[in-house]
Design a protein around this motif. Structure first.
Motif, PDB file in Angstrom:
ATOM      1  N   ASP A  77       0.819  -1.220   0.000  1.00  0.00           N
ATOM      2  CA  ASP A  77       0.000   0.000   0.000  1.00  0.00           C
ATOM      3  C   ASP A  77       0.850   1.266   0.000  1.00  0.00           C
ATOM      4  OD1 ASP A  77      -2.363  -1.342  -0.139  1.00  0.00           O
ATOM      5  OD2 ASP A  77      -2.832  -1.216   2.002  1.00  0.00           O
ATOM      6  N   SER A  99       0.827   6.771  -6.891  1.00  0.00           N
ATOM      7  CA  SER A  99      -0.352   7.585  -7.214  1.00  0.00           C
ATOM      8  C   SER A  99      -0.041   9.070  -7.100  1.00  0.00           C
ATOM      9  CB  SER A  99      -1.510   7.217  -6.280  1.00  0.00           C
ATOM     10  OG  SER A  99      -1.881   5.865  -6.427  1.00  0.00           O
ATOM     11  N   ALA A 138      -5.804   3.007  -7.836  1.00  0.00           N
ATOM     12  CA  ALA A 138      -4.886   2.386  -6.890  1.00  0.00           C
ATOM     13  C   ALA A 138      -5.519   1.177  -6.199  1.00  0.00           C
ATOM     14  CB  ALA A 138      -4.434   3.397  -5.835  1.00  0.00           C
ATOM     15  N   VAL A 156      -5.927  -1.209  -3.056  1.00  0.00           N
ATOM     16  CA  VAL A 156      -5.828  -1.180  -1.596  1.00  0.00           C
ATOM     17  C   VAL A 156      -5.699  -2.617  -1.117  1.00  0.00           C
ATOM     18  CG1 VAL A 156      -6.875  -0.419   0.554  1.00  0.00           C
ATOM     19  CG2 VAL A 156      -7.308   0.866  -1.553  1.00  0.00           C
ATOM     20  N   GLU A 184      -7.545   2.122   3.714  1.00  0.00           N
ATOM     21  CA  GLU A 184      -8.389   2.667   2.652  1.00  0.00           C
ATOM     22  C   GLU A 184      -8.616   4.166   2.793  1.00  0.00           C
ATOM     23  OE1 GLU A 184     -12.561   1.492   0.364  1.00  0.00           O
ATOM     24  OE2 GLU A 184     -11.972   0.453   2.194  1.00  0.00           O
ATOM     25  N   PHE A 238      -6.431   6.493   0.649  1.00  0.00           N
ATOM     26  CA  PHE A 238      -6.495   6.470  -0.810  1.00  0.00           C
ATOM     27  C   PHE A 238      -7.554   7.436  -1.320  1.00  0.00           C
ATOM     28  CE2 PHE A 238      -4.097   2.792   0.206  1.00  0.00           C
ATOM     29  CZ  PHE A 238      -3.380   2.416  -0.920  1.00  0.00           C
ATOM     30  N   VAL A 286      -5.186   9.835  -5.772  1.00  0.00           N
ATOM     31  CA  VAL A 286      -5.990   8.679  -6.162  1.00  0.00           C
ATOM     32  C   VAL A 286      -7.370   9.128  -6.629  1.00  0.00           C
ATOM     33  CG1 VAL A 286      -7.001   6.497  -5.401  1.00  0.00           C
ATOM     34  CG2 VAL A 286      -4.759   7.207  -4.532  1.00  0.00           C
ATOM     35  N   ALA A 296     -10.073   4.162  -5.820  1.00  0.00           N
ATOM     36  CA  ALA A 296      -9.417   3.173  -4.968  1.00  0.00           C
ATOM     37  C   ALA A 296     -10.181   1.865  -5.062  1.00  0.00           C
ATOM     38  CB  ALA A 296      -9.376   3.658  -3.519  1.00  0.00           C
ATOM     39  N   SER A 319     -10.510  -1.752  -3.388  1.00  0.00           N
ATOM     40  CA  SER A 319     -10.191  -2.625  -2.262  1.00  0.00           C
ATOM     41  C   SER A 319     -10.834  -3.976  -2.511  1.00  0.00           C
ATOM     42  CB  SER A 319     -10.705  -2.023  -0.952  1.00  0.00           C
ATOM     43  OG  SER A 319     -10.596  -2.957   0.107  1.00  0.00           O
ATOM     44  N   ARG A 358     -13.611   8.119  -6.138  1.00  0.00           N
ATOM     45  CA  ARG A 358     -13.036   9.128  -5.255  1.00  0.00           C
ATOM     46  C   ARG A 358     -13.065  10.523  -5.859  1.00  0.00           C
ATOM     47  NH1 ARG A 358     -12.561   7.342   0.010  1.00  0.00           N
ATOM     48  NH2 ARG A 358     -11.729   5.236   0.029  1.00  0.00           N
TER      49      ARG A 358
END
Length: 220
Positions: free
Chosen positions: A75, A82, A96, A98, A104, A107, A113, A116, A118, A143
């Motif tokens: 990470d 990023s 990106a 995660v 998290e 990000f 970012v 993100a 995950s 995001r």
């Protein structure tokens, strides 16, 4: 589209293969020489480089890429990649990976970012989506726009059954993008009827999620 992927492990290679199938230009950046294997994906550009090293990214001409994907298993590395991609090379879109859900919160756009991803969160969301009826499930966070892709499965006895899409009084900053009905993917039109059991996919800001629930007649 030109896409640079930091990390040529199993995840990075899988992403590269999918993008190449879609006729995109892909560059793989990998710092571990043992993982640099041009024969594995011959249509990709392979670069032996530490994606956290500014000079090496300059040599790879990262500024010429439309998207950067930070896909390493670390990470900290993904955050640095990023940030460099966005601030030093003005890459338009940065995605990106995660690895640890506890990280998290880092990000976001302050670290460059835009999106993100995950894996643990996505898997949990898919499980919730499979078993949840009559509630809102977040599937993905965008995001850059501070909005989510959310899903609501209508119960069989929904009050909306038989009514056209236009009867849903959506709040501001929410949009119905798709209706999933059995094996069908429906691009909703104003006069399309709603049925019980429909899976409704919306893009909505976090602030209006409660209003969205109310608009389709489900409780929190």
């Amino acid at each position: 589209m030109r896409v640079a992927i930091a990390g040529a492990g199993a995840v990075g290679r899988s992403i590269a293969r999918e993008l190449i199938r879609g006729d995109h230009h892909v560059m793989l950046l990998e710092r571990n020489l043992e993982h640099v294997d041009p024969e594995a994906i011959p249509d990709a550009v392979w670069v032996h480089a530490d994606a956290c090293e500014l000079a090496l990214l300059e040599s790879a001409e990262l500024e010429s890429y439309d998207v950067v994907i930070a896909a390493t298993g670390d990470d900290k590395v993904n955050i640095v990649v990023s940030l460099l991609a966005k601030t030093e090379f003005a890459v338009r879109r940065v995605v990106a990976r995660v690895n640890d859900p506890r990280n998290e919160w880092l990000f976001d756009d302050s670290w460059g970012v835009d999106v993100a991803v995950s894996t643990p969160r996505m898997l949990a969301s898919l499980v919730e989506e499979a078993v949840s009826v009559g509630d809102l499930v977040r599937l993905m966070t965008f995001r850059q726009g501070q909005a989510n892709l959310v899903e609501i499965t209508l119960p069989a006895d929904t009050e909306l059954a038989g009514k056209p899409v236009r009867k849903i009084q959506l709040p501001r900053d929410a949009a119905l993008v798709t209706i999933l009905r059995g094996g069908r993917v429906i691009v909703p039109q104003q006069d399309d009827p709603i049925e019980g059991g429909d899976e409704l996919l919306f893009v909505a800001s976090v602030e209006v999620e409660d209003e969205l629930r109310a608009a389709v007649g489900v409780k929190r």
